[in-house]
Write a protein that holds these residues in place. Sequence first.
Motif, PDB file in Angstrom:
ATOM      1  N   ALA A  61      33.243  34.844  51.956  1.00  0.00           N
ATOM      2  CA  ALA A  61      34.351  33.970  51.465  1.00  0.00           C
ATOM      3  C   ALA A  61      34.530  33.828  49.691  1.00  0.00           C
ATOM      4  CB  ALA A  61      34.589  32.421  51.915  1.00  0.00           C
ATOM      5  N   ALA A  65      37.146  35.444  47.253  1.00  0.00           N
ATOM      6  CA  ALA A  65      37.929  34.802  46.365  1.00  0.00           C
ATOM      7  C   ALA A  65      37.560  35.254  44.785  1.00  0.00           C
ATOM      8  CB  ALA A  65      37.388  33.358  46.418  1.00  0.00           C
ATOM      9  N   ARG A  66      36.164  35.701  44.612  1.00  0.00           N
ATOM     10  CA  ARG A  66      35.983  36.232  43.190  1.00  0.00           C
ATOM     11  C   ARG A  66      36.698  37.579  42.973  1.00  0.00           C
ATOM     12  NH1 ARG A  66      30.215  38.589  42.968  1.00  0.00           N
ATOM     13  NH2 ARG A  66      31.485  40.091  43.862  1.00  0.00           N
ATOM     14  N   ARG A  68      39.449  38.538  44.373  1.00  0.00           N
ATOM     15  CA  ARG A  68      40.619  38.496  44.117  1.00  0.00           C
ATOM     16  C   ARG A  68      41.138  37.977  42.825  1.00  0.00           C
ATOM     17  NH1 ARG A  68      44.767  38.519  47.750  1.00  0.00           N
ATOM     18  NH2 ARG A  68      46.782  37.101  47.396  1.00  0.00           N
ATOM     19  N   TRP A  69      40.267  36.921  42.409  1.00  0.00           N
ATOM     20  CA  TRP A  69      40.457  36.445  41.106  1.00  0.00           C
ATOM     21  C   TRP A  69      40.339  37.420  39.933  1.00  0.00           C
ATOM     22  CZ3 TRP A  69      42.326  31.849  39.273  1.00  0.00           C
ATOM     23  CH2 TRP A  69      42.061  31.585  38.189  1.00  0.00           C
TER      24      TRP A  69
END
Length: 89
Positions: A61, A65-66, A68-69
């Motif tokens: 996860a 998230a990283r 996507r960021w």
Amino acid sequence: MNLTPGAARTPRAAAFPRAAAVSFAAGLLMGAVYWALDILSPAPPLLGLTGLLGIVAGERAARAARDRWRRPVPAVRDQGPDPEKGSPS
């Protein structure tokens, strides 16, 4: 079609068996240390495996998230004057 073992394996897939063997060996070593010191494992096996599953899920996860960021934002093209309208006067 080549079905020989190890043919056309990705580097990540090729490294997995070695990492799994090292992990297993480390577990065996720690089991021997616990046995030599006559102490019990800090967690029952099912609880330990559940914790490991949580670690893996959290790692994935956080990586998602990283990624996507850090995804690059598409560059906005400079609009400039519209050739159909002619040059601004």
